[in-house]
Motif scaffolding. Sequence first.
Motif, PDB file in Angstrom:
ATOM      1  N   PRO A   7       0.817  -1.206  -0.047  1.00 25.04           N
ATOM      2  CA  PRO A   7      -0.007   0.143  -0.062  1.00 25.04           C
ATOM      3  C   PRO A   7       0.914   1.308  -0.159  1.00 25.04           C
ATOM      4  N   VAL A   8       0.531   2.298  -0.808  1.00 20.01           N
ATOM      5  CA  VAL A   8       1.476   3.421  -0.900  1.00 20.01           C
ATOM      6  C   VAL A   8       0.354   4.584  -0.849  1.00 20.01           C
ATOM      7  N   GLU A  11       4.433   8.251  -0.464  1.00 15.60           N
ATOM      8  CA  GLU A  11       5.946   7.591  -0.136  1.00 15.60           C
ATOM      9  C   GLU A  11       7.027   7.728  -1.284  1.00 15.60           C
ATOM     10  N   ASN A  68      -8.068   8.636  -1.706  1.00 15.20           N
ATOM     11  CA  ASN A  68      -7.475   8.026  -0.422  1.00 15.20           C
ATOM     12  C   ASN A  68      -8.513   7.007   0.402  1.00 15.20           C
ATOM     13  N   GLN A  71      -5.265   2.398   4.465  1.00 20.73           N
ATOM     14  CA  GLN A  71      -4.168   1.159   4.156  1.00 20.73           C
ATOM     15  C   GLN A  71      -5.057  -0.216   3.990  1.00 20.73           C
ATOM     16  N   ALA A  74      -6.346  -0.390   0.348  1.00 21.65           N
ATOM     17  CA  ALA A  74      -5.297  -0.834  -0.379  1.00 21.65           C
ATOM     18  C   ALA A  74      -4.968  -2.183  -0.396  1.00 21.65           C
ATOM     19  N   ASP A  91       4.977  -2.612   3.999  1.00 23.53           N
ATOM     20  CA  ASP A  91       4.997  -1.351   3.919  1.00 23.53           C
ATOM     21  C   ASP A  91       5.822  -0.623   2.851  1.00 23.53           C
ATOM     22  N   ASP A  93       7.196   2.267   3.241  1.00 24.92           N
ATOM     23  CA  ASP A  93       7.997   3.178   3.644  1.00 24.92           C
ATOM     24  C   ASP A  93       9.336   2.790   4.249  1.00 24.92           C
ATOM     25  N   GLN A  95      10.315   0.836   6.697  1.00 23.27           N
ATOM     26  CA  GLN A  95      10.283   0.371   7.770  1.00 23.27           C
ATOM     27  C   GLN A  95      10.286  -1.134   8.097  1.00 23.27           C
ATOM     28  N   ARG A 197      11.487   5.506  10.336  1.00 23.93           N
ATOM     29  CA  ARG A 197      10.911   6.098   9.200  1.00 23.93           C
ATOM     30  C   ARG A 197      12.122   6.889   8.705  1.00 23.93           C
ATOM     31  N   SER A 202       4.535   9.288   9.639  1.00 22.24           N
ATOM     32  CA  SER A 202       3.357   8.243   9.660  1.00 22.24           C
ATOM     33  C   SER A 202       2.207   8.893   9.467  1.00 22.24           C
ATOM     34  N   LYS A 203       1.223   8.052   8.768  1.00 21.78           N
ATOM     35  CA  LYS A 203      -0.271   8.587   8.504  1.00 21.78           C
ATOM     36  C   LYS A 203      -1.045   8.285   9.745  1.00 21.78           C
TER      37      LYS A 203
HETATM   38  N1  UDP Z   1      -1.057   3.729   3.724  1.00 23.73           N
HETATM   39  C1  UDP Z   1      -1.769   3.885   2.853  1.00 23.73           C
HETATM   40  N2  UDP Z   1      -2.919   4.549   3.007  1.00 23.73           N
HETATM   41  C2  UDP Z   1      -3.118   5.309   4.021  1.00 23.73           C
HETATM   42  C3  UDP Z   1      -2.224   5.138   5.165  1.00 23.73           C
HETATM   43  C4  UDP Z   1      -1.060   4.667   5.177  1.00 23.73           C
HETATM   44  O1  UDP Z   1      -1.545   2.885   1.719  1.00 23.73           O
HETATM   45  O2  UDP Z   1      -4.316   5.943   4.256  1.00 23.73           O
HETATM   46  C5  UDP Z   1       0.326   2.873   3.506  1.00 23.73           C
HETATM   47  C6  UDP Z   1       1.812   3.759   3.828  1.00 23.73           C
HETATM   48  O3  UDP Z   1       2.199   4.195   2.819  1.00 23.73           O
HETATM   49  C7  UDP Z   1       2.603   2.667   4.436  1.00 23.73           C
HETATM   50  C8  UDP Z   1       1.710   1.664   5.152  1.00 23.73           C
HETATM   51  O4  UDP Z   1       0.395   1.942   4.683  1.00 23.73           O
HETATM   52  O5  UDP Z   1       3.193   2.039   3.064  1.00 23.73           O
HETATM   53  C9  UDP Z   1       1.874   2.006   6.794  1.00 23.73           C
HETATM   54  O6  UDP Z   1       1.599   3.392   6.988  1.00 23.73           O
HETATM   55  P1  UDP Z   1       2.493   4.134   8.020  1.00 23.73           P
HETATM   56  O7  UDP Z   1       3.808   3.895   7.771  1.00 23.73           O
HETATM   57  O8  UDP Z   1       2.093   5.431   8.179  1.00 23.73           O
HETATM   58  O9  UDP Z   1       2.111   3.338   9.205  1.00 23.73           O
HETATM   59  P2  UDP Z   1       3.016   3.083  10.604  1.00 23.73           P
HETATM   60  O10 UDP Z   1       4.240   2.485   9.851  1.00 23.73           O
HETATM   61  O11 UDP Z   1       3.356   4.451  11.357  1.00 23.73           O
HETATM   62  O12 UDP Z   1       2.344   2.301  11.647  1.00 23.73           O
END
Ligand code: UDP
Length: 313
Positions: A7-8, A11, A68, A71, A74, A91, A93, A95, A197, A202-203
Amino acid sequence: MISVIVPVFNEEESLPRLYEQLCAALEPLGQPWEVILVNDGSRDNSAEVLDRLAAIDTRLKVVHFRRNYGQTGAMMAGIDFASGDIIIPIDADLQNDPKDIPRLLAKLDEGYDVVSGWRRDRKDDSLRRNLPSRMANWLISRVSGVKLHDYGCSLKAYRREVIKDVKLYGEMHRFIPIYASWLGARVTEIPVTHHARQFGQSKYGLERIAKVVLDLLVVKFLDRYAQKPIYVFGGFGLLSLVISALVGAWALYLKLFLDVAFIRTPLPLLCVFTAMLGITCILMGLLAELVTRTWFESQGRSTYLIRAKRNLD
Ligand code: UDP
Ligand code: MG
């Protein structure tokens, strides 16, 4: 075939490096693979970067959402379009570390259907992220009966057959192992590497905790009562009617034997109130029964709109 699902959402900086790392991890496996990148309505240059990458490597499949959806949506799209028999969400990002993919696959080969990643050494803000997440994981484990340390970790590996019928709503992608386990899948976990990150942000914020708790409630409700919601609503309703009857009897007793006027106590009010509540609950239960019938009989609807697809027919 292995299908990696990414899911992107905004990024752009991470994507080229993610592509390199995925190639480096997947190439040595000697199996066919594809990466399905779902652009979840990004507002930065992610769409252009994805199209550029897809143009040079047809193993990258790209789905652009119109807007949008989150996640979970997606991930759902990724699962729908995956053609592999093994599905690995990760992910975008950076991570999660693609180097862990071979270890997940090795664990699947031991006879498991779901291998969940466990970010044992998590590189996120400890107070805002790690502590709430630890409490959430404990709660989910208790309620679902599936013992995992880290539901929130995206990096997991599934055999296709255990998740092909899963329908995801809200923020429920983290509950896929639970659905799978309820359907009889063998679920296990292994520790995976986690990085801080590097790009973007973070979203999610703290509001995610409330969502997780509510989703958990829904999952539990659907699991236990999706086919019989009247048991929950009707149960409350009957309880409320019983309380109403008891309270009413008490008020009558006071009036007839002790000569206490109705208006001297709150009991008549309570009696009427609980009776109304009871009847409302039971009627809502009947409505819920109608709704579940519709729900069960109208499966196969898509929960998202797609703008464009690459390398997919
Ligand atoms: N993501 C997405 N749609 C959203 C929010 C996040 O596709 O509305 C994706 C984001 O690009 C990433 C993954 O979900 O690849 C995890 O998001 P994030 O890193 O923000 O979450 P965290 O690691 O902080 O829990
Ligand atoms: Mg992240």
